[in-house]
Design an enzyme around this catalytic site. Structure first.
Site, PDB file in Angstrom:
ATOM      1  CE  LYS A   1     -34.975 -12.775 -31.647  1.00  0.00           C
ATOM      2  NZ  LYS A   1     -34.747 -13.234 -33.061  1.00  0.00           N
TER       3      LYS A   1
ATOM      4  N   GLY B   1     -33.103  -9.879 -29.281  1.00  0.00           N
ATOM      5  CA  GLY B   1     -32.835 -11.092 -28.503  1.00  0.00           C
ATOM      6  C   GLY B   1     -31.920 -10.794 -27.336  1.00  0.00           C
TER       7      GLY B   1
ATOM      8  CD  GLU C   1     -33.225 -28.293 -28.088  1.00  0.00           C
ATOM      9  OE1 GLU C   1     -32.058 -28.660 -28.377  1.00  0.00           O
ATOM     10  OE2 GLU C   1     -34.133 -28.179 -28.912  1.00  0.00           O
TER      11      GLU C   1
ATOM     12  CB  CYS D   1     -31.988 -29.781 -32.435  1.00  0.00           C
ATOM     13  SG  CYS D   1     -33.660 -29.763 -31.828  1.00  0.00           S
TER      14      CYS D   1
ATOM     15  N   GLY E   1     -31.659 -11.202 -33.428  1.00  0.00           N
ATOM     16  CA  GLY E   1     -31.151 -11.788 -32.202  1.00  0.00           C
ATOM     17  C   GLY E   1     -30.156 -10.886 -31.500  1.00  0.00           C
TER      18      GLY E   1
ATOM     19  N   GLY F   1     -37.647  -9.288 -34.354  1.00  0.00           N
ATOM     20  CA  GLY F   1     -36.400  -8.529 -34.466  1.00  0.00           C
ATOM     21  C   GLY F   1     -35.191  -9.429 -34.578  1.00  0.00           C
TER      22      GLY F   1
ATOM     23  CD  GLU G   1     -27.257 -28.894 -34.359  1.00  0.00           C
ATOM     24  OE1 GLU G   1     -27.006 -27.746 -33.961  1.00  0.00           O
ATOM     25  OE2 GLU G   1     -28.210 -29.571 -33.930  1.00  0.00           O
TER      26      GLU G   1
HETATM   27  P1  NAP Z   1     -29.122 -18.795 -33.496  1.00  0.00           P
HETATM   28  O1  NAP Z   1     -28.438 -17.586 -34.017  1.00  0.00           O
HETATM   29  O2  NAP Z   1     -28.658 -19.394 -32.236  1.00  0.00           O
HETATM   30  O3  NAP Z   1     -30.685 -18.430 -33.393  1.00  0.00           O
HETATM   31  C1  NAP Z   1     -31.613 -18.843 -32.411  1.00  0.00           C
HETATM   32  C2  NAP Z   1     -32.387 -17.652 -31.873  1.00  0.00           C
HETATM   33  O4  NAP Z   1     -31.533 -16.830 -31.087  1.00  0.00           O
HETATM   34  C3  NAP Z   1     -32.946 -16.720 -32.942  1.00  0.00           C
HETATM   35  O5  NAP Z   1     -34.158 -16.174 -32.527  1.00  0.00           O
HETATM   36  C4  NAP Z   1     -31.859 -15.677 -33.017  1.00  0.00           C
HETATM   37  O6  NAP Z   1     -32.248 -14.484 -33.646  1.00  0.00           O
HETATM   38  C5  NAP Z   1     -31.536 -15.497 -31.566  1.00  0.00           C
HETATM   39  N1  NAP Z   1     -30.242 -14.880 -31.303  1.00  0.00           N
HETATM   40  C6  NAP Z   1     -29.144 -14.808 -32.119  1.00  0.00           C
HETATM   41  N2  NAP Z   1     -28.140 -14.159 -31.512  1.00  0.00           N
HETATM   42  C7  NAP Z   1     -28.590 -13.793 -30.286  1.00  0.00           C
HETATM   43  C8  NAP Z   1     -28.009 -13.097 -29.189  1.00  0.00           C
HETATM   44  N3  NAP Z   1     -26.752 -12.652 -29.219  1.00  0.00           N
HETATM   45  N4  NAP Z   1     -28.755 -12.903 -28.079  1.00  0.00           N
HETATM   46  C9  NAP Z   1     -30.020 -13.361 -28.012  1.00  0.00           C
HETATM   47  N5  NAP Z   1     -30.626 -14.015 -29.024  1.00  0.00           N
HETATM   48  C10 NAP Z   1     -29.915 -14.245 -30.147  1.00  0.00           C
HETATM   49  O7  NAP Z   1     -29.126 -19.916 -34.587  1.00  0.00           O
HETATM   50  P2  NAP Z   1     -29.091 -19.710 -36.181  1.00  0.00           P
HETATM   51  O8  NAP Z   1     -28.082 -18.670 -36.561  1.00  0.00           O
HETATM   52  O9  NAP Z   1     -30.464 -19.459 -36.619  1.00  0.00           O
HETATM   53  O10 NAP Z   1     -28.596 -21.154 -36.645  1.00  0.00           O
HETATM   54  C11 NAP Z   1     -27.228 -21.497 -36.573  1.00  0.00           C
HETATM   55  C12 NAP Z   1     -27.023 -22.946 -36.166  1.00  0.00           C
HETATM   56  O11 NAP Z   1     -27.626 -23.183 -34.898  1.00  0.00           O
HETATM   57  C13 NAP Z   1     -27.680 -23.984 -37.056  1.00  0.00           C
HETATM   58  O12 NAP Z   1     -26.925 -24.286 -38.170  1.00  0.00           O
HETATM   59  C14 NAP Z   1     -27.831 -25.150 -36.111  1.00  0.00           C
HETATM   60  O13 NAP Z   1     -26.636 -25.876 -36.031  1.00  0.00           O
HETATM   61  C15 NAP Z   1     -28.118 -24.490 -34.796  1.00  0.00           C
HETATM   62  N6  NAP Z   1     -29.584 -24.471 -34.523  1.00  0.00           N
HETATM   63  C16 NAP Z   1     -30.067 -25.322 -33.608  1.00  0.00           C
HETATM   64  C17 NAP Z   1     -31.426 -25.340 -33.349  1.00  0.00           C
HETATM   65  C18 NAP Z   1     -32.013 -26.262 -32.351  1.00  0.00           C
HETATM   66  O14 NAP Z   1     -33.193 -26.600 -32.433  1.00  0.00           O
HETATM   67  N7  NAP Z   1     -31.283 -26.673 -31.341  1.00  0.00           N
HETATM   68  C19 NAP Z   1     -32.298 -24.501 -34.040  1.00  0.00           C
HETATM   69  C20 NAP Z   1     -31.757 -23.612 -34.969  1.00  0.00           C
HETATM   70  C21 NAP Z   1     -30.402 -23.612 -35.186  1.00  0.00           C
HETATM   71  P3  NAP Z   1     -31.984 -14.359 -35.243  1.00  0.00           P
HETATM   72  O15 NAP Z   1     -33.024 -15.197 -35.863  1.00  0.00           O
HETATM   73  O16 NAP Z   1     -32.116 -12.927 -35.534  1.00  0.00           O
HETATM   74  O17 NAP Z   1     -30.594 -14.879 -35.502  1.00  0.00           O
END
Ligand code: NAP
Ligand code: MG
Length: 464
Positions: A170, A207, A245, A279, A203, A201, A371
Site C-alpha cells: 500500500k 493501509g 521506520e 528521515c 492510509g 488507496g 521532525e
Molecule cells: P503517514 O501518514 O505516516 O504515511 C505513511 C504511510 O502510512 C502512507 O502510505 C499512509 O497512507 C499510510 N497510513 C496513514 N495512516 C495509516 C493508518 N492509520 N494505517 C495504516 N497506514 C496508514 O505520514 P504522512 O502523513 O505522509 O507524513 C507526515 C509526517 O510523517 C511527515 O511530516 C514526516 O515527519 C513523517 N514522515 C516520515 C517518513 C520517514 O521516512 N520516516 C516518511 C514520510 C513522512 P496515506 O499516504 O494515505 O497517508
C-alpha cells in the site's frame, strides 16, 4: 501521466472493488496529473489472498532462482529509468536530476544488492547438534511513504522477495504512480503471479485494513511516529511481526578539529536535498561555541545556492508545505534567530518553502526536537564534547547522524557514544548494504543489506 485504473493482484491488473479515486497532483504546478483507484478493505483482502496462495511456491523456489528474478526486476528498473525519474518528478516534485540520480539510482543499487544476497545468503546454519533453517516469515504487508517513492518500496519488497516472502504493498496516496510503474516492472520481470501485489488507496482505509489483516504475517511500515505507534499496537495485539521506520532528528556534530567549511557546506546540502523530506537528514548542526559565528556565516552563504524551483523542489503537498511553514513560525516565536529563509512561500504556485537557517537554537526548542520534514536547518552551540553529546542524544529519535573531526579515530570515538542507528564519518558515502534503522523512537527493525534480509526470516531448529 498514464495511470492504471485497477489494482495489480495475482499477476494481473484487476478492476478495483469500489468507485472512489485519488487525484494525483504535481506539487510544482498544483495540476492534477492522474487519478488512481482508492482501494477498500475488499481490495486488500483480494491482494492478501493472492499473496497467500503464491507463498508456498515462492518460498520453495530455490534462492538462486529467486535471485535471478530479482536481478531481472533490477534490469527492468534500469531499462525504464527515464520513465521512473519523470514519474517521480511529476508526483513528488523533485528536480529531474535528483530523480535520475537518487530516486532511480538508489533503488537500482538496492535491488541489485538483493539479487546478489538472495544467491549468496546462507539460509541454513549449523549450531552444535542442530541445523537451523532460516525460513520466510510469510505474507508481508508493506506500507510506504512518499518521500522516496521507489526506494521505500524496493527497500521492503526486494529483501522480502529474496527471503521467499510474498508482498502486498500500500504506497503513499501522494505518490501512487511510481508504485504502479514498479508493479509493471515486477510483471515484466516475470515474477510468479501473486508474489507481489499492489493496492493503491488511503492510509486510513487500505493501509489500516492491510495492517490489521489476519492473514498478514509481518507488517513493514515507514512513515510518521503517530501512525507507526498505531500499527505497532495493532501488530502486537495480533502477535505478528512488525518493522517500523519512523523518522528522526539527526545531529551533525562538527568537532573543533574538523574542516569547518566543508562540514557546514555538506551539512546544508544534506538537509536541502529532496527539499528536506528525508528521515535521516542532519537537521541539527552542532558547532563549538568558538566557531559558532563563523559556522552561521558559512551556513548562510551555503544555503543561498539552494534556489526554490531550481536546485530545490517543492514539498510534496499543500499539507506538508503548511506544516513546515508552521514550524518556521514556531522557531521565530520561540526565539530562534532566522538567518535565511522564512515562512513566506517563495513562489506563487507550487508547494515551495524557502530554504531556512536558524541560529541561536537551544536544545529544548520545538524546532530542535520535532521532525520538520522540510528545508530547515537549526544551528546549536555547544560548550565542550560532553555538552555536544548531551545535545546530540537529547531527542526521542535516533536514526542517523554525522561526525566531523580532524582525524577519523576522533570522530569514531564520538560516534560510539551516540544513540543512533547510522553515523557518517567525515562525510562518508551511502552504503546500500549498511543496516538502516532507528534507536529509540526512530523505529524497530532494520532495512537494507543482510540485516534487512533477516527481518523477513524466521528460524526453525532441527536437532540431531
Ligand atoms: P503517514 O501518514 O505516516 O504515511 C505513511 C504511510 O502510512 C502512507 O502510505 C499512509 O497512507 C499510510 N497510513 C496513514 N495512516 C495509516 C493508518 N492509520 N494505517 C495504516 N497506514 C496508514 O505520514 P504522512 O502523513 O505522509 O507524513 C507526515 C509526517 O510523517 C511527515 O511530516 C514526516 O515527519 C513523517 N514522515 C516520515 C517518513 C520517514 O521516512 N520516516 C516518511 C514520510 C513522512 P496515506 O499516504 O494515505 O497517508
Ligand atoms: Mg498521511
Amino acid at each position: 501521466m498514464k495511470a492504471h485504473d485497477g489494482m495489480y493482484i495475482g499477476g494481473a491488473w484487476r478492476p478495483a472493488r469500489g468507485q472512489d479515486t485519488i487525484a494525483v497532483v504535481n506539487p510544482a504546478d498544483e495540476q492534477v496529473i492522474a487519478q488512481v483507484p482508492a482501494g477498500t478493505a475488499e481490495d486488500v483482502d483480494d491482494a492478501v489472498c493472492a499473496a497467500r496462495e503464491a507463498f508456498r511456491g515462492w518460498a520453495a523456489t530455490p534462492p538462486a532462482e529467486r535471485a535471478a528474478r530479482i536481478a531481472a526486476l533490477r534490469d527492468v528498473l534500469v531499462a525504464r529509468a527515464d520513465e521512473i525519474a519523470e514519474t517521480v518528478t511529476a508526483e513528488l516534485g523533485a528536480p529531474l536530476q535528483l530523480s535520475q540520480t537518487v530516486h532511480t539510482g538508489v533503488p537500482v543499487l538496492v535491488a541489485g544488492s538483493y539479487a546478489e544476497l538472495a544467491a549468496s545468503y546462507s539460509f541454513e546454519e549449523k549450531l552444535g547438534n542442530s541445523t537451523v533453517l532460516l525460513e520466510p516469515v510469510g505474507v508481508v504487508g508493506a506500507i510506504t511513504p512518499w518521500n522516496y517513492p521507489l526506494h521505500q518500496i524496493v527497500a521492503k519488497v526486494a529483501p522480502a522477495l529474496a527471503a521467499g516472502c510474498t508482498v502486498v504493498l500500500k504506497p503513499a496516496e501522494d505518490t501512487p504512480l511510481t508504485a504502479q510503474l514498479f508493479a509493471e516492472a515486477v510483471d515484466e520481470a516475470g515474477l510468479p503471479a501473486g508474489v507481489f501485489n499492489l493496492v493503491t488507496g488511503l492510509g486510513t482505509v487500505a493501509g489500516q485494513a492491510l495492517a490489521a489483516h489476519d492473514d498478514v504475517d509481518l507488517v513493514s511500515f515507514t512513515g510518521s511516529t503517530a501512525v507507526g505507534r498505531q500499527i505497532g499496537a495493532t501488530a502486537g495485539g495480533a502477535v505478528k511481526r512488525v518493522a517500523l521506520e519512523l523518522g528522526g532528528k539527526s545531529a551533525n556534530v562538527i568537532l573543533p578539529s574538523a574542516d569547518l567549511a566543508k562540514a557546514v557546506k555538506l551539512g546544508i546540502a544534506n538537509v536541502m536535498s529532496n527539499s528536506g523530506q528525508t528521515c535521516s537528514a542532519w537537521t541539527r548542526m552542532l558547532v563549538h561555541k568558538d566557531q559558532y559565528d563563523e559556522a552561521v556565516a558559512l551556513a548562510k552563504a551555503a544555503v543561498a545556492k539552494y534556489v526554490p524551483g531550481e536546485r530545490v523542489g517543492p514539498l510534496v503537498s499543500a499539507k506538508q508545505q503548511q506544516r513546515v511553514r508552521g514550524y518556521i513560525e514556531k522557531g521565530v516565536a520561540e526565539g530562534a534567530r532566522m538567518v535565511a529563509g522564512g515562512p513566506e512561500a517563495p513562489r506563487e504556485t507550487g508547494y515551495y518553502v524557502s530554504p531556512t537557517v536558524f541560529a541561536d537554537v537551544t536544545p529544548e526548542m520545538t524546532i530542535a526536537q520535532e521532525e520538520i520534514f522540510g528545508p530547515v536547518v537549526s544551528l546549536l552551540r555547544y560548550e565542550d564534547e560532553d555538552d555536544a553529546l548531551r545535545i546530540a542524544n537529547g531527542t526521542v529519535y535516533g536514526l542517523a547522524g554525522a561526525v566531523w573531526a580532524g582525524d577519523e579515530a576522533e570522530a569514531v570515538t564520538f560516534a560510539r557514544r551516540m544513540d543512533t542507528g547510522q553515523v557518517d564519518i567525515n562525510g562518508g558515502r551511502f552504503n546500500p548494504l549498511a543496516p538502516f534503522g532507528g534507536y529509540k523512537q526512530s523505529g524497530v527493525g532494520r532495512e537494507l543489506g543482510p540485516h534487512g534480509l533477516s527481518e523477513y526470516l524466521q528460524t526453525k531448529s532441527l536437532q540431531f
